[in-house]
Every structure is written in structure tokens, then in C-alpha cells.
Scaffold this motif. Sequence first.
Motif, PDB file in Angstrom:
ATOM      1  N   ARG A  31     -11.079   4.985  17.636  1.00 34.68           N
ATOM      2  CA  ARG A  31      -9.472   5.780  18.832  1.00 34.68           C
ATOM      3  C   ARG A  31      -8.246   5.634  17.173  1.00 34.68           C
ATOM      4  NH1 ARG A  31      -8.713   2.617  24.138  1.00 34.68           N
ATOM      5  NH2 ARG A  31      -8.373   5.392  24.882  1.00 34.68           N
ATOM      6  N   ASP A  32      -7.824   6.666  17.729  1.00 34.08           N
ATOM      7  CA  ASP A  32      -7.133   6.328  16.451  1.00 34.08           C
ATOM      8  C   ASP A  32      -5.802   5.360  16.724  1.00 34.08           C
ATOM      9  OD1 ASP A  32      -7.527   8.643  15.884  1.00 34.08           O
ATOM     10  OD2 ASP A  32      -5.460  10.313  16.642  1.00 34.08           O
ATOM     11  N   LEU A  33      -5.923   4.251  17.567  1.00 34.19           N
ATOM     12  CA  LEU A  33      -5.305   3.182  17.796  1.00 34.19           C
ATOM     13  C   LEU A  33      -5.412   1.854  18.775  1.00 34.19           C
ATOM     14  CD1 LEU A  33      -1.564   1.986  18.700  1.00 34.19           C
ATOM     15  CD2 LEU A  33      -3.110   1.369  19.947  1.00 34.19           C
ATOM     16  N   GLU A  34      -5.964   1.101  18.450  1.00 30.78           N
ATOM     17  CA  GLU A  34      -6.762  -0.502  18.311  1.00 30.78           C
ATOM     18  C   GLU A  34      -6.101  -1.536  19.324  1.00 30.78           C
ATOM     19  OE1 GLU A  34     -10.517  -0.479  15.755  1.00 30.78           O
ATOM     20  OE2 GLU A  34      -9.094  -1.539  15.505  1.00 30.78           O
ATOM     21  N   PHE A  35      -6.049  -1.869  19.995  1.00 34.81           N
ATOM     22  CA  PHE A  35      -5.222  -2.945  21.320  1.00 34.81           C
ATOM     23  C   PHE A  35      -6.009  -4.025  21.400  1.00 34.81           C
ATOM     24  CE2 PHE A  35      -2.934  -4.531  25.162  1.00 34.81           C
ATOM     25  CZ  PHE A  35      -1.648  -4.854  24.426  1.00 34.81           C
ATOM     26  N   GLU A  36      -5.865  -5.415  21.072  1.00 29.68           N
ATOM     27  CA  GLU A  36      -6.645  -6.182  21.521  1.00 29.68           C
ATOM     28  C   GLU A  36      -5.474  -7.098  21.930  1.00 29.68           C
ATOM     29  OE1 GLU A  36      -9.079  -8.363  19.471  1.00 29.68           O
ATOM     30  OE2 GLU A  36      -7.851  -8.213  17.413  1.00 29.68           O
ATOM     31  N   ILE A  37      -6.466  -8.104  23.211  1.00 34.34           N
ATOM     32  CA  ILE A  37      -5.110  -9.277  23.932  1.00 34.34           C
ATOM     33  C   ILE A  37      -5.642 -10.749  22.962  1.00 34.34           C
ATOM     34  CG2 ILE A  37      -4.102 -10.951  24.964  1.00 34.34           C
ATOM     35  CD1 ILE A  37      -4.659  -7.957  27.197  1.00 34.34           C
ATOM     36  N   GLN A  38      -5.168 -11.433  21.905  1.00 34.66           N
ATOM     37  CA  GLN A  38      -5.669 -12.425  21.584  1.00 34.66           C
ATOM     38  C   GLN A  38      -4.345 -13.637  21.896  1.00 34.66           C
ATOM     39  OE1 GLN A  38      -7.099 -11.643  17.680  1.00 34.66           O
ATOM     40  NE2 GLN A  38      -6.508 -13.991  16.510  1.00 34.66           N
ATOM     41  N   ASN A  39      -4.864 -14.426  22.544  1.00 35.59           N
ATOM     42  CA  ASN A  39      -4.563 -15.147  22.634  1.00 35.59           C
ATOM     43  C   ASN A  39      -3.417 -15.670  23.279  1.00 35.59           C
ATOM     44  OD1 ASN A  39      -6.357 -17.526  21.539  1.00 35.59           O
ATOM     45  ND2 ASN A  39      -6.222 -17.331  19.729  1.00 35.59           N
ATOM     46  N   HIS A  40      -3.045 -14.874  24.109  1.00 35.37           N
ATOM     47  CA  HIS A  40      -1.648 -14.364  24.925  1.00 35.37           C
ATOM     48  C   HIS A  40      -1.017 -13.028  23.941  1.00 35.37           C
ATOM     49  CE1 HIS A  40      -2.724 -16.871  28.156  1.00 35.37           C
ATOM     50  NE2 HIS A  40      -2.611 -17.802  27.229  1.00 35.37           N
ATOM     51  N   ILE A  41      -1.151 -12.593  22.204  1.00 32.93           N
ATOM     52  CA  ILE A  41      -0.974 -12.197  21.770  1.00 32.93           C
ATOM     53  C   ILE A  41      -1.541 -10.729  22.095  1.00 32.93           C
ATOM     54  CG2 ILE A  41      -0.074 -11.876  19.259  1.00 32.93           C
ATOM     55  CD1 ILE A  41      -0.616 -15.276  19.439  1.00 32.93           C
ATOM     56  N   ASP A  80       1.544 -10.372  32.656  1.00 33.17           N
ATOM     57  CA  ASP A  80       2.028 -11.170  31.981  1.00 33.17           C
ATOM     58  C   ASP A  80       1.324 -12.954  31.330  1.00 33.17           C
ATOM     59  OD1 ASP A  80       3.882 -11.103  33.971  1.00 33.17           O
ATOM     60  OD2 ASP A  80       3.780 -11.709  35.567  1.00 33.17           O
ATOM     61  N   ASP A  81       0.350 -12.015  31.388  1.00 32.00           N
ATOM     62  CA  ASP A  81      -0.317 -12.850  30.280  1.00 32.00           C
ATOM     63  C   ASP A  81      -0.314 -12.701  29.049  1.00 32.00           C
ATOM     64  OD1 ASP A  81      -2.550 -15.033  30.292  1.00 32.00           O
ATOM     65  OD2 ASP A  81      -3.791 -13.464  29.678  1.00 32.00           O
ATOM     66  N   ILE A  82       0.564 -11.986  28.827  1.00 31.53           N
ATOM     67  CA  ILE A  82       0.776 -11.743  26.934  1.00 31.53           C
ATOM     68  C   ILE A  82       2.325 -11.980  26.920  1.00 31.53           C
ATOM     69  CG2 ILE A  82       1.268  -9.805  25.670  1.00 31.53           C
ATOM     70  CD1 ILE A  82      -0.811  -8.219  26.728  1.00 31.53           C
ATOM     71  N   TYR A  83       2.118 -12.640  25.989  1.00 34.12           N
ATOM     72  CA  TYR A  83       3.715 -13.791  25.566  1.00 34.12           C
ATOM     73  C   TYR A  83       4.397 -13.110  24.396  1.00 34.12           C
ATOM     74  CZ  TYR A  83       1.866 -17.321  28.596  1.00 34.12           C
ATOM     75  OH  TYR A  83       0.771 -17.572  29.876  1.00 34.12           O
ATOM     76  N   VAL A  84       3.529 -12.085  23.776  1.00 35.27           N
ATOM     77  CA  VAL A  84       4.278 -11.690  22.183  1.00 35.27           C
ATOM     78  C   VAL A  84       3.420 -10.712  21.767  1.00 35.27           C
ATOM     79  CG1 VAL A  84       4.270 -12.648  19.699  1.00 35.27           C
ATOM     80  CG2 VAL A  84       4.721 -14.502  21.041  1.00 35.27           C
ATOM     81  N   GLY A  85       3.802  -9.779  21.381  1.00 31.60           N
ATOM     82  CA  GLY A  85       3.009  -8.130  20.965  1.00 31.60           C
ATOM     83  C   GLY A  85       3.619  -8.525  19.444  1.00 31.60           C
ATOM     84  N   VAL A  86       2.360  -7.495  18.624  1.00 31.40           N
ATOM     85  CA  VAL A  86       1.942  -7.367  16.981  1.00 31.40           C
ATOM     86  C   VAL A  86       2.029  -6.310  16.905  1.00 31.40           C
ATOM     87  CG1 VAL A  86       1.358  -8.122  14.782  1.00 31.40           C
ATOM     88  CG2 VAL A  86       1.359  -9.976  16.221  1.00 31.40           C
ATOM     89  N   LEU A  87       2.451  -5.784  16.172  1.00 33.45           N
ATOM     90  CA  LEU A  87       2.418  -4.076  15.258  1.00 33.45           C
ATOM     91  C   LEU A  87       1.894  -4.048  14.234  1.00 33.45           C
ATOM     92  CD1 LEU A  87       1.763  -1.275  15.799  1.00 33.45           C
ATOM     93  CD2 LEU A  87       4.540  -1.212  14.813  1.00 33.45           C
ATOM     94  N   THR A  88       1.186  -3.563  13.856  1.00 32.72           N
ATOM     95  CA  THR A  88       0.380  -3.146  12.188  1.00 32.72           C
ATOM     96  C   THR A  88      -0.303  -2.326  12.340  1.00 32.72           C
ATOM     97  OG1 THR A  88      -0.582  -5.080  10.153  1.00 32.72           O
ATOM     98  CG2 THR A  88      -2.149  -5.194  12.951  1.00 32.72           C
TER      99      THR A  88
END
Length: 280
Positions: free
Chosen positions: A2-12, A45-53
Amino acid sequence: MRDLEFEIQNHIGIIRLNRPESSNAFSHEMIRLWIDALKEIRDNDDIYVGVLTGNGNAFCAGGDIKAMMNDDGFMAKTRGEIDDFTNSPLDVKNSLRKHIQRIPLLMEEIDKPMIAAINGAAIGAGLDMALMCDIRYCSNQAKLGEGYVKAGIVPGDGGGYYLPRIVGIDKALELLWTGKILTATEAKVIGLVSHIVPHNRLLEEVLDFANELTQAPQEVIRMTKRIVYDGLTLNLKQSLDMVSSFMAIAVHHPDHAEAVSAMREKRKPQFQNQMQRDEV
């Protein structure tokens, strides 16, 4: 792949642009998945912070003209030369509105911290996506710039809105008018990025900071972000009125009582979001 990957890791929530062979330039699929990921960060609500890379050696090189040359984009397959691909002015406007411009509008709706981990070249719309984040960590190997003028176009995704708010009008116009590419150090000097990090430690340091934010009282984190951003457009009286409303909520929230108790007892506070995490 896929052209973009998304995962939730320790509320991030971690968004990884995943077209390394094209320096993570946009495709329609990437934009669609990006929009979906931002909605998840906003609403979960289980995600507290977002990171883009980005995966690979680049953060994002902007739009991939060849990948976006189709009937629902602003490039149409009609002839063999790129200069002949342009659709009508209305098609261009509507394509931007329906696709790439949805990203800044969604970012504006996210009260949670959003952090850019700029792992390589961030050019044009790629740089603008980092500017939409609250804080920008930058690899010491990254290059950054606004390349629109070299393609004979204007910034179509919000670069003309974000850049002067971050570096000032004069520096913004200089970068947009010249298309100059900056080193990480040059970008830091003018305030374009928040931190420069050794390349091989970039994501590690970003996630350390993100994890630190997940330990804070989340309602306070989100209200504080809204106070800062709304304060850019409100007058003083309006801002103070909003602050007093948020303060009324904060002092009656269980996290405030816990913070006061922890200070008195000289211990680390256990905020509501952490207690919920421990229960799980």
C-alpha cells in the motif's frame, strides 16, 4: 504494497508514507489512505498522539504527476505531453478541494499533538504536510524547500497559509519565490523545524517525545492545543473567555485532583488515561 502504512503503537498513531521508490510523492491512493488515517487519529480515543514520517530515504517529494494523471485528478490522460494534460480551471479547483486540501482541513480538527519526523527530502507539498504538524523533528540529512515556482504553479495545499505563520512573511515569500532548498541547519535557524536529530535516531527520539506526551493528562493537552491555535485568530477578550471555560472544565476533571494529590505526596501522578491503560 500500500502507498501508506498506518499503525497504532502505545497510543501513538504512526502514519508512514510508503512510496520510497518515488521519494514518497503523492498518489491518489496515498491521499485516500492518509485521509482515513487522520480520521482515525481524530476519532479514536485510544490514540493520544499522531506521528507522520516516510519510509525510505525521503519524507515526501510532493505530488507525483504521472501517478495522478487520471480522470478524477487534475491531470487527465488526453495527450502525450505533460503541458497538454491540464483540464479546465474548474477541474483543477475541484480536484484540489476533493483530494489534497482535505488533509489540512482534517489536521485542523485534530486536537491531539501531531509530530512530523522528517527523515529526508521534504519538498513542495511534502514540506507543507510537515508544516501542518505541531512540532517538526528533522533528520540532519534532510533537505527542505518549496518548489512550486520551479513548476510554474502556486502552493495548492495550504503552504501559503502555514509557512508565513511559522517563519514570518518575508522568509516565507523568499522561499516560495525562489524555490530554494534548505539544509536541516538552515531550516532550524529560521524556525522551519523544531529539532534536528541524527538521522539514525530520528524516529526513536520522536517516539520518546510522543510517549512522554501520552503520560500527560490528555484533556489538558487537547484543550491547550486549541487555546494556542484559536488564539491566533481570536481577539484577547474572546481568547480569555475560551480559556476560562476550559479552566472550569479542567479544575473539575479527575486529573486535576490527581495532579494536586501527587504534588502533595511527592509522587508521580496517575492520570485517568494511564489508569484506563493499566486496567486493560
